[in-house]
Design a protein around this motif. Structure first.
Motif, PDB file in Angstrom:
ATOM      1  N   ASP A  54     109.644 -69.655 -86.336  1.00 64.14           N
ATOM      2  CA  ASP A  54     108.436 -70.209 -86.404  1.00 64.14           C
ATOM      3  C   ASP A  54     107.516 -70.570 -86.904  1.00 64.14           C
ATOM      4  O   ASP A  54     107.709 -70.739 -88.158  1.00 64.14           O
ATOM      5  N   ILE A  55     106.869 -71.476 -86.955  1.00 68.25           N
ATOM      6  CA  ILE A  55     106.468 -72.928 -87.108  1.00 68.25           C
ATOM      7  C   ILE A  55     105.087 -73.434 -86.758  1.00 68.25           C
ATOM      8  O   ILE A  55     105.173 -73.447 -85.410  1.00 68.25           O
ATOM      9  N   ALA A  56     103.816 -73.198 -87.558  1.00 65.68           N
ATOM     10  CA  ALA A  56     102.370 -73.370 -87.417  1.00 65.68           C
ATOM     11  C   ALA A  56     102.190 -75.409 -87.575  1.00 65.68           C
ATOM     12  O   ALA A  56     102.073 -74.997 -89.357  1.00 65.68           O
ATOM     13  N   ALA A  57     101.878 -76.009 -87.195  1.00 74.05           N
ATOM     14  CA  ALA A  57     102.141 -77.689 -87.779  1.00 74.05           C
ATOM     15  C   ALA A  57     100.338 -78.305 -87.313  1.00 74.05           C
ATOM     16  O   ALA A  57     101.328 -78.283 -85.912  1.00 74.05           O
ATOM     17  N   PHE A  58     100.273 -79.044 -88.314  1.00 71.67           N
ATOM     18  CA  PHE A  58      98.970 -79.740 -87.662  1.00 71.67           C
ATOM     19  C   PHE A  58      99.596 -80.015 -86.772  1.00 71.67           C
ATOM     20  O   PHE A  58      99.195 -80.863 -86.003  1.00 71.67           O
ATOM     21  N   ALA A  79     118.722 -74.228 -83.436  1.00 71.74           N
ATOM     22  CA  ALA A  79     118.626 -74.039 -82.463  1.00 71.74           C
ATOM     23  C   ALA A  79     119.614 -74.131 -81.373  1.00 71.74           C
ATOM     24  O   ALA A  79     120.314 -73.696 -80.764  1.00 71.74           O
ATOM     25  N   LYS A  80     120.817 -75.283 -81.156  1.00 73.67           N
ATOM     26  CA  LYS A  80     121.517 -75.395 -80.716  1.00 73.67           C
ATOM     27  C   LYS A  80     122.671 -73.991 -81.329  1.00 73.67           C
ATOM     28  O   LYS A  80     123.437 -74.200 -80.570  1.00 73.67           O
ATOM     29  N   ALA A  81     122.433 -73.818 -82.529  1.00 74.89           N
ATOM     30  CA  ALA A  81     123.325 -72.689 -83.231  1.00 74.89           C
ATOM     31  C   ALA A  81     122.748 -71.053 -82.468  1.00 74.89           C
ATOM     32  O   ALA A  81     123.614 -70.354 -82.834  1.00 74.89           O
ATOM     33  N   GLY A  82     122.057 -71.409 -81.796  1.00 77.69           N
ATOM     34  CA  GLY A  82     121.421 -70.309 -80.652  1.00 77.69           C
ATOM     35  C   GLY A  82     119.497 -69.228 -81.618  1.00 77.69           C
ATOM     36  O   GLY A  82     119.626 -68.374 -81.337  1.00 77.69           O
ATOM     37  N   VAL A  83     118.901 -70.411 -82.951  1.00 77.81           N
ATOM     38  CA  VAL A  83     118.582 -69.664 -83.688  1.00 77.81           C
ATOM     39  C   VAL A  83     116.979 -69.714 -82.560  1.00 77.81           C
ATOM     40  O   VAL A  83     116.450 -70.937 -81.954  1.00 77.81           O
ATOM     41  N   ASP A  99     106.533 -88.177 -80.570  1.00 79.28           N
ATOM     42  CA  ASP A  99     107.638 -88.419 -80.166  1.00 79.28           C
ATOM     43  C   ASP A  99     108.769 -87.363 -80.807  1.00 79.28           C
ATOM     44  O   ASP A  99     109.913 -86.470 -79.872  1.00 79.28           O
ATOM     45  N   SER A 100     108.336 -86.804 -81.773  1.00 78.17           N
ATOM     46  CA  SER A 100     109.104 -85.554 -82.320  1.00 78.17           C
ATOM     47  C   SER A 100     109.132 -84.082 -81.349  1.00 78.17           C
ATOM     48  O   SER A 100     109.978 -83.623 -81.194  1.00 78.17           O
ATOM     49  N   VAL A 101     107.692 -84.351 -81.121  1.00 77.15           N
ATOM     50  CA  VAL A 101     106.919 -83.008 -79.663  1.00 77.15           C
ATOM     51  C   VAL A 101     108.182 -82.766 -78.576  1.00 77.15           C
ATOM     52  O   VAL A 101     108.626 -82.138 -78.414  1.00 77.15           O
ATOM     53  N   ASN A 102     108.191 -84.081 -77.962  1.00 77.09           N
ATOM     54  CA  ASN A 102     109.500 -84.647 -77.102  1.00 77.09           C
ATOM     55  C   ASN A 102     110.325 -84.264 -77.884  1.00 77.09           C
ATOM     56  O   ASN A 102     111.598 -83.836 -76.482  1.00 77.09           O
ATOM     57  N   ARG A 103     111.285 -84.680 -78.255  1.00 76.37           N
ATOM     58  CA  ARG A 103     112.617 -84.426 -78.713  1.00 76.37           C
ATOM     59  C   ARG A 103     112.951 -82.891 -79.052  1.00 76.37           C
ATOM     60  O   ARG A 103     113.474 -82.714 -78.482  1.00 76.37           O
ATOM     61  N   PHE A 104     112.157 -82.239 -79.684  1.00 77.06           N
ATOM     62  CA  PHE A 104     111.413 -80.642 -79.581  1.00 77.06           C
ATOM     63  C   PHE A 104     111.658 -79.396 -78.337  1.00 77.06           C
ATOM     64  O   PHE A 104     113.032 -78.992 -78.330  1.00 77.06           O
ATOM     65  N   ARG A 105     111.095 -80.131 -77.393  1.00 76.00           N
ATOM     66  CA  ARG A 105     110.814 -79.964 -76.075  1.00 76.00           C
ATOM     67  C   ARG A 105     111.951 -80.205 -75.317  1.00 76.00           C
ATOM     68  O   ARG A 105     112.901 -79.253 -74.416  1.00 76.00           O
ATOM     69  N   SER A 106     113.348 -81.524 -75.493  1.00 76.55           N
ATOM     70  CA  SER A 106     114.721 -81.156 -75.094  1.00 76.55           C
ATOM     71  C   SER A 106     115.829 -81.075 -75.903  1.00 76.55           C
ATOM     72  O   SER A 106     116.070 -81.021 -74.980  1.00 76.55           O
ATOM     73  N   VAL A 107     115.244 -79.791 -76.801  1.00 80.16           N
ATOM     74  CA  VAL A 107     116.912 -79.038 -76.727  1.00 80.16           C
ATOM     75  C   VAL A 107     116.637 -77.625 -76.502  1.00 80.16           C
ATOM     76  O   VAL A 107     115.272 -77.299 -76.668  1.00 80.16           O
ATOM     77  N   LYS A 108     117.649 -77.541 -75.803  1.00 78.97           N
ATOM     78  CA  LYS A 108     117.348 -75.669 -75.643  1.00 78.97           C
ATOM     79  C   LYS A 108     117.824 -74.803 -77.198  1.00 78.97           C
ATOM     80  O   LYS A 108     117.785 -75.051 -77.892  1.00 78.97           O
ATOM     81  N   GLY A 109     116.992 -74.039 -77.001  1.00 83.62           N
ATOM     82  CA  GLY A 109     116.414 -72.767 -77.836  1.00 83.62           C
ATOM     83  C   GLY A 109     114.825 -73.096 -78.584  1.00 83.62           C
ATOM     84  O   GLY A 109     115.125 -72.312 -79.708  1.00 83.62           O
TER      85      GLY A 109
END
Length: 404
Positions: A54-58, A79-83, A99-109
């Motif tokens: 869990d990450i809280a980031a400005f 995330a891809k390993a199931g975490v 850009d980084s937020v969109n990248r994360f949202r595209s990753v399952k998990g």
């Protein structure tokens, strides 16, 4: 607020630890021997996560080829390993890390939520922390920004202790749910619900293994009171208590410091200011380092009002330019920590202004123990006696620094 640090000193310390972490700007004198660097610690924590991160980031500011990229890649790999990974970011700065937020949202998990602090309280999500498996925490001044790993001086802490981590997890969960349903009255009602575990607080801290030193006593604290569970410790009173308890020396390094409220309702913020002046008046030697970014008015005038007092010395730091030339929002003292005497330590995510404690989401760790105090004092003294600082002369005017 009464803190019962000493009452816990005789209990057996669990298998846990505390570690100070430093970000060192390239081509500077900084870097305390034996203190790990931020990227190394982040990568180690992420790669060993088994269940959750869990990450809280400005905000998240990546740049190809810079040191944050391997960290973000490691998150995606876990995330891809199931975490299960949850990332909470601030609404106001969302456009700067889309850009980084969109990248994360595209990753399952990987799940990303945006906390509308500006709408809720008029502040921002300024906290920077990470919780791994409900067992360990990183908290500090380091933003999720490539510059925070190689171009800015930062101080953080890694804490491994179940109760401590669960307390951070509960604070994160509160804001995570609020990001999904930004109903503050409903959240305030929920904030009164008792926890399902014994949280780490100022009145019931945890014991940490001090390594070669005595066991450490620690607790987390959070801001603002309206955006955290009712039963966690608030930062402002805990910091005031630490300053009030100082007897001989008080060393403070923070990017900005002022009792003149510039964000939120205009006026005077007396709590920290009074504690500092009272400490000096009773003979405590108070040393303060701020960044050159603090030289804007009226903050410069406020800092001079401290510097004229007996027993208070204020210095400002100007880091040399990078060999690459000017880097926006970099080459600055961004750390937020304090050391009282040779035993008490505070490491936080917020600057010392009213908004960071009263309408902005921040977090910190308070620790009592000789080991962390000694390490942070060495880091402070390297700066205090180094080539980048100038003693603030109340009779001089200093031009504000360029930051972008």
């Amino acid at each position: 607020m009464v803190m019962t640090w000493a009452a816990h000193a005789g209990a057996a310390a669990p298998a846990s630890n505390f570690q100070i972490v430093e970000s060192v700007p390239e081509a500077t004198i900084y870097g305390e021997p034996g203190v790990p660097r931020t990227q190394d610690v982040w990568l180690d924590m992420i790669k060993h996560a088994q269940r959750s991160i869990d990450i809280a980031a400005f905000y998240i500011a990546d740049q190809p080829g810079e040191p944050l990229s391997p960290v973000l890649d490691a998150l995606v790999a876990r995330a891809k390993a199931g975490v299960k990974i949850r990332v909470l970011v601030d609404q106001t700065f969302l456009k700067d890390n889309q850009d980084s937020v969109n990248r994360f949202r595209s990753v399952k998990g990987m799940d990303v939520r945006v906390l509308p602090v500006d709408t809720l309280t008029g502040g921002v999500l300024h906290a920077k922390y990470m919780v791994i498996d409900g067992e360990s925490v990183f908290v500090g001044s380091q933003n999720w920004d490539w510059r925070a790993l190689s171009q800015i001086h930062e101080i953080g802490a890694r804490v491994t202790n179940d109760r401590f981590a669960q307390t951070f997890e509960a604070a994160f969960d509160f804001d995570w749910q609020l990001a999904g349903d930004p109903n503050l009255p409903k959240a305030a009602e929920k904030a009164m619900s008792p926890p399902s575990f014994a949280p780490a607080t100022a009145t019931d801290p945890v014991l940490l293994d001090g390594g070669s030193t005595d066991p450490l006593v620690a607790f987390p604290a959070f801001s603002p009171p309206s955006l955290m569970p009712h039963w966690v410790s608030a930062e402002q009173p805990a910091l005031v208590h630490m300053i009030d308890a100082s007897q001989h020396t008080l060393s403070i390094q923070v990017m900005t410091l002022s009792a003149i409220r510039q964000y939120g309702p205009k006026g005077w913020w007396p709590e920290i200011d009074t504690a500092l002046r009272d400490a000096a008046a009773r003979g405590v030697q108070v040393r303060i380092i701020v960044a050159d970014w603090a030289l804007r008015e009226p903050m410069q005038a406020y800092l001079k009002s401290l510097a004229v007092l007996p027993n208070i010395t204020v210095k400002f730091s100007q880091l040399p330019l990078s060999s690459r030339g000017f880097i926006p929002y970099a080459r600055v003292e961004h750390a937020k920590y304090a050391v009282a005497d040779d035993r008490s330590v505070y490491i936080g995510t917020g600057n010392w202004e009213w908004s960071y404690f009263n309408n902005t989401v921040d977090a910190s760790v308070f620790v009592q123990g000789s080991g962390p105090a000694k390490t942070l004092t060495h880091i402070f003294d390297r700066d205090w006696n180094g080539p980048y600082v100038t003693t603030l002369d109340p009779g001089k005017n200093y031009p504000p620094a360029r930051n972008h």
